[in-house]
Design a protein around this motif. Structure first.
Motif, mmCIF file in Angstrom:
data_model
loop_
_atom_site.group_PDB
_atom_site.id
_atom_site.type_symbol
_atom_site.label_atom_id
_atom_site.label_comp_id
_atom_site.label_asym_id
_atom_site.label_seq_id
_atom_site.Cartn_x
_atom_site.Cartn_y
_atom_site.Cartn_z
ATOM 1 N N ARG A 1 5.468 -0.722 -1.107
ATOM 2 C CA ARG A 1 5.582 0.657 -0.620
ATOM 3 C C ARG A 1 4.234 1.391 -0.697
ATOM 4 N NH1 ARG A 1 9.201 2.444 2.600
ATOM 5 N NH2 ARG A 1 7.369 3.297 3.590
ATOM 6 N N GLY A 2 3.668 1.375 -1.899
ATOM 7 C CA GLY A 2 2.372 2.024 -2.096
ATOM 8 C C GLY A 2 1.314 1.456 -1.175
ATOM 9 N N ALA A 3 1.336 0.113 -1.026
ATOM 10 C CA ALA A 3 0.358 -0.567 -0.179
ATOM 11 C C ALA A 3 0.469 -0.089 1.262
ATOM 12 C CB ALA A 3 0.558 -2.079 -0.253
ATOM 13 N N THR A 4 1.710 0.039 1.728
ATOM 14 C CA THR A 4 1.940 0.483 3.099
ATOM 15 C C THR A 4 1.329 1.860 3.334
ATOM 16 O OG1 THR A 4 4.012 -0.716 3.126
ATOM 17 C CG2 THR A 4 3.746 0.982 4.784
ATOM 18 N N GLU A 5 1.546 2.744 2.362
ATOM 19 C CA GLU A 5 1.003 4.088 2.539
ATOM 20 C C GLU A 5 -0.525 4.094 2.535
ATOM 21 O OE1 GLU A 5 3.390 6.056 -0.374
ATOM 22 O OE2 GLU A 5 5.049 5.731 1.019
ATOM 23 N N HIS A 6 -1.114 3.220 1.696
ATOM 24 C CA HIS A 6 -2.571 3.085 1.667
ATOM 25 C C HIS A 6 -3.118 2.682 3.024
ATOM 26 C CE1 HIS A 6 -4.107 3.912 -2.197
ATOM 27 N NE2 HIS A 6 -3.353 3.043 -2.836
ATOM 28 N N ILE A 7 -2.507 1.646 3.591
ATOM 29 C CA ILE A 7 -2.981 1.145 4.884
ATOM 30 C C ILE A 7 -2.854 2.228 5.940
ATOM 31 C CG2 ILE A 7 -2.433 -0.442 6.770
ATOM 32 C CD1 ILE A 7 -2.003 -2.619 4.821
ATOM 33 N N ARG A 9 -2.856 5.383 5.563
ATOM 34 C CA ARG A 9 -3.824 6.457 5.330
ATOM 35 C C ARG A 9 -5.236 6.035 5.746
ATOM 36 N NH1 ARG A 9 -3.724 8.191 -0.534
ATOM 37 N NH2 ARG A 9 -5.263 6.545 -0.637
ATOM 38 N N ASP A 10 -5.619 4.794 5.401
ATOM 39 C CA ASP A 10 -6.935 4.290 5.839
ATOM 40 C C ASP A 10 -7.046 4.348 7.350
ATOM 41 O OD1 ASP A 10 -7.491 3.568 3.251
ATOM 42 O OD2 ASP A 10 -7.021 1.435 3.538
ATOM 43 N N TRP A 11 -5.964 3.888 7.985
ATOM 44 C CA TRP A 11 -6.014 3.740 9.440
ATOM 45 C C TRP A 11 -6.034 5.086 10.155
ATOM 46 C CZ3 TRP A 11 -7.845 0.043 12.081
ATOM 47 C CH2 TRP A 11 -7.662 0.020 13.469
#
Ligand code: HEM
Length: 147
Positions: A1-7, A9-11
């Protein structure tokens, strides 16, 4: 979940400048595997690598790649929905002479671009999250290679 939000946000920022970021990625790729440049036939007579990278057709390909990344980020929770598209995209790459082994260098180049673009925000978990997404995408593309 956290990883998805990171990606995602980066994108949000990277995706606004697709061509410059894609250029960093592909410049790196041709450093790692110069022979790949020869697969872009429209670049056959274009002198230096720098000239090839600046050709309009090549810039179009960079944009196409970044749009696939964009689609993957948008469908991160359901990458299976891209399966048919990616399978077909894989067979198109087989047709132009790409070998699935080159996807390792493509992945390294993607991570290199992220590292350049994100600076100190490029952390080990973030790298892993992007790598996981990339792995799913290339696995689907690779299934498009007929043996
Ligand atoms: C098309 C080469 C990686 C997305 C093409 C074409 C070539 C090519 C020669 C046809 C001409 C053109 O459209 O410019 C390569 C090479 C790669 C690579 C050498 C690296 C090994 C990728 C990756 C993606 C991608 C990683 C996306 C994840 C596309 C798309 C098209 C395309 C969307 C257009 C397909 C269509 O016409 O429907 N590629 N490519 N390429 N490539 Fe790549």
């Amino acid at each position: 979940r956290g990883a998805t939000e990171h990606i995602k946000r980066d994108w949000e920022s990277l995706g606004k400048n697709k061509v410059p970021h894609g250029m960093i990625m592909f410049s790196r790729l041709f450093e790692l595997e110069p022979a790949l440049l020869g697969l872009f036939h429209y670049n056959a007579n274009c002198g230096t690598t720098k000239d090839c990278l600046a050709s309009p057709e090549f810039l179009d390909h960079v944009t196409k790649v970044m749009l696939v990344v964009d689609a993957a980020v948008s469908n991160l929770d359901d990458l299976l929905s891209l399966e048919d598209f990616l399978l077909n995209l894989g067979s198109k790459h087989q047709a132009v002479g790409v070998d699935t082994q080159s996807f390792g260098a493509v992945g390294e180049s993607l991570l290199y671009m992220l590292q350049c673009a994100l600076g100190p925000s490029y952390t080990a978990p973030l790298r892993q999250a992007w790598l996981n997404m990339y792995t799913v995408v290339v696995a689907a593309m690779s299934r498009g290679w007929s043996k």
